[in-house]
Design a protein around this motif. Structure first.
Motif, PDB file in Angstrom:
ATOM      1  N   ALA A  68       0.828  -1.213   0.000  1.00 43.87           N
ATOM      2  CA  ALA A  68       0.000   0.000   0.000  1.00 43.87           C
ATOM      3  C   ALA A  68       0.861   1.261   0.000  1.00 43.87           C
ATOM      4  CB  ALA A  68      -0.922  -0.011   1.226  1.00 43.87           C
ATOM      5  N   ALA A  69       1.997   1.234   0.723  1.00 41.86           N
ATOM      6  CA  ALA A  69       2.876   2.398   0.748  1.00 41.86           C
ATOM      7  C   ALA A  69       3.477   2.659  -0.625  1.00 41.86           C
ATOM      8  CB  ALA A  69       3.976   2.202   1.793  1.00 41.86           C
ATOM      9  N   ASP A  72       0.823   4.014  -3.005  1.00 42.25           N
ATOM     10  CA  ASP A  72       0.369   5.356  -2.675  1.00 42.25           C
ATOM     11  C   ASP A  72       1.009   6.419  -3.564  1.00 42.25           C
ATOM     12  OD1 ASP A  72      -1.317   6.973  -1.225  1.00 42.25           O
ATOM     13  OD2 ASP A  72       0.183   7.423   0.299  1.00 42.25           O
ATOM     14  N   SER A  76      -4.671   8.811  -7.462  1.00 40.07           N
ATOM     15  CA  SER A  76      -5.966   8.241  -7.088  1.00 40.07           C
ATOM     16  C   SER A  76      -6.985   8.549  -8.177  1.00 40.07           C
ATOM     17  CB  SER A  76      -6.441   8.824  -5.750  1.00 40.07           C
ATOM     18  OG  SER A  76      -5.522   8.534  -4.726  1.00 40.07           O
ATOM     19  N   LYS A 121       4.567  10.981   2.787  1.00 43.78           N
ATOM     20  CA  LYS A 121       4.357   9.962   1.760  1.00 43.78           C
ATOM     21  C   LYS A 121       5.685   9.446   1.219  1.00 43.78           C
ATOM     22  CE  LYS A 121       1.006  10.198  -1.224  1.00 43.78           C
ATOM     23  NZ  LYS A 121       0.118  10.558  -2.355  1.00 43.78           N
ATOM     24  N   GLN A 124       6.975   6.933   3.703  1.00 42.26           N
ATOM     25  CA  GLN A 124       6.099   5.841   4.100  1.00 42.26           C
ATOM     26  C   GLN A 124       6.595   4.470   3.648  1.00 42.26           C
ATOM     27  OE1 GLN A 124       3.685   6.407   6.245  1.00 42.26           O
ATOM     28  NE2 GLN A 124       3.379   4.199   6.383  1.00 42.26           N
TER      29      GLN A 124
END
Length: 501
Positions: A68-69, A72, A76, A121, A124
């Motif tokens: 998921a990191a 990211d 989106s 971010k 992350q």
């Protein structure tokens, strides 16, 4: 000497020799089922222990966090659609009245992309990888601790089985003495007191045997609980271990422990994760960027166009009257007139044209969308002041990092002490086992001599029972010393995280 006395003495000697040469331990029937080795027990625990399986599930969540990191960093995307209904009625806006409006059906769609970029971010993925590594080492540490528990419990159950076997040997020894006491009583050289004393000792030995057999079955149940399986009653434990003198140095064992101990590796991984959290907290001072782009479409369709047609016709009536007045003025001054027939709402052709125009302007519901122009935007945000929240988070992260470092230091110190102490315990257990074996050998010889003296009438049965008691105590002491050695060795292997056998 009479013939009868010689016969009785010969019979007594035969019985005595038979009692002395009887086997020291009764042959027990082998338990049903295959034997269970220690490695098989450890492998079963890794595979079936519910707590171990639950701990392994944490790795799935940590891997998902890493994915998921990384994902990211992709933009989106979102898409939406909506539908609406407005009933007919008089439309008002404050005190303004806009007249009767028909019912309307509406629908819309939206497609958009957005992208955000910030210091948090960027860090992350590193944070997620550090946490994944910490989770992996924690699972390895849990597995190592479980393995140590299984090995220790296996040795405990094996020890209980050895104690039960010793209790069985003690029962056979007391039975032999009881048979000898009965034989002496039959030939007239013994007393009823000797028989009763032998029976008491045999009863005590049998009670001890029942208790030790129950202890063995209980320890097997505990072993099965750690393994995550139901062990059949009487499952034989087939692993056997030999005593050997420990020749390692404390420094070598400490070095191996500092390199391989899973609990220490877990503490070090937690320190790495805490350091990453500090950098993530500091990233709150960095600016953040945001990008958006999207397209929309909508439809607003009247369910009944008659009110719209009537409104259009009403407006045309005013235009028709104005056109006629204008033509009259133009004719009075000698100018040409215009065609007012196109505004004559009494003409059915005009009415039909207006209706067709309204129908053409009323979009189809629900998919008669009218696309809006493309929209795009970008913004940048620079945090200036948030009430010292960033400073608080940074300090908390630094404190967590310091705690993690201190935990590593404490773990290393504890590990050094445990390894050195474990080696001393192992060496002591080895020497104790050797001494206890010598004591047991002497106790066995004492019992043999006491039996011989009792057979010849030179000693009482009390000497025999005392010798039996001392031999039983010596045998149990040997078992305790031997398994204390093996348990100390298993604990030392757990500390250095490698086999030392």
């Amino acid at each position: 000497m009479s013939t009868s006395i010689l016969a009785r003495r010969a019979g007594l000697m035969a019985l005595s020799l038979a009692a002395i040469t009887a086997p020291a331990a009764a042959q027990q029937p082998a338990p049903a089922g295959p034997g269970l080795t220690m490695e098989q027990a450890v492998a079963a625990a890794r595979e079936n222990n519910p707590d171990m399986q639950a701990t392994r599930n944490d790795a799935v969540a940590s891997r998902a966090a890493v994915r998921a990191a990384r994902a990211d960093f992709l933009p989106s995307a979102n898409a939406s659609a909506g539908f609406g209904y407005t009933a007919s009625g008089v439309q008002r806006f404050g005190s303004e009245v806009f007249g009767e409006r028909p019912e309307y059906y509406s629908s819309n769609w939206n497609v958009g992309l957005s992208y955000d970029l910030s210091g948090a971010k960027l860090l992350q993925p590193r944070i997620a990888r550090a946490q994944e590594q910490a989770t992996t080492t924690r699972i390895a540490g849990y597995e190592a601790n479980l393995e140590m528990q299984v090995r220790q419990q296996y040795l405990t159950a094996l020890q209980a089985g050895e104690v039960a076997a010793q209790a069985q040997r003690e029962v056979e020894r007391t039975r032999e003495h009881e048979r000898l006491a009965n034989a002496k009583l039959e030939v007239g050289s013994g007393t009823p007191l000797d028989v009763r004393r032998a029976q008491v000792e045999r009863g005590r030995a049998e009670a001890t045997l029942v208790q030790q057999q129950n202890t063995y079955e209980t320890e097997l149940l505990r072993l099965g609980l750690l393994m995550g399986v139901d062990l059949p009653q009487g499952t034989p434990l087939s692993s056997r271990f030999e005593l050997f003198e420990p020749r390692w140095t404390a420094d070598d064992l400490v070095r191996m422990a500092l390199e391989n101990n899973p609990n220490l590796l877990t503490a070090r991984a937690n320190t790495t994760a805490a350091q990453t959290q500090v950098r993530a907290a500091r990233s709150a001072y960095l600016p953040s960027l945001s990008f958006q782009v999207g397209m929309t479409g909508s439809v607003y369709s009247a369910g009944d166009i008659n009110p719209l047609v009537q409104q259009q016709l009403s407006g045309m009536q005013g235009a028709y009257a104005s056109c006629n007045e204008n033509n009259a003025l133009r004719a009075a001054v000698g100018l040409s007139t215009t065609n007012c027939a196109v505004f004559d709402t009494s003409d059915p052709a005009v009415q039909d044209a207006v209706r067709r125009q309204v129908e053409a302007g009323n979009p189809n519901f629900p998919f008669g969308y009218e696309r809006q122009p493309l929209q795009a935007s970008m913004s940048i945000s620079l945090p200036l002041f948030d009430g010292l929240s960033r400073e608080r988070r940074i300090q908390e992260a630094r404190v967590a990092e310091s705690d993690a470092r201190l935990a590593v230091t404490a773990q290393e110190q504890r590990l050094r002490s445990d390894v050195r102490g474990g080696l001393l315990s192992l060496q002591t257990a080895y020497r104790t086992a050797a001494l206890q074996r010598e004591v047991a050998a002497n106790a066995a010889e004492e019992l043999r001599m006491a039996r011989e003296r009792f057979r010849l009438g030179a000693a009482t049965s009390l000497e025999v029972t005392d010798a039996q008691t001392r031999l039983a105590e010596a045998e149990r002491a040997v078992i305790d010393a031997v398994y204390t050695y093996h348990k100390s060795l298993a604990a030392l292997e757990a500390l250095v995280s490698r086999s030392l056998r």
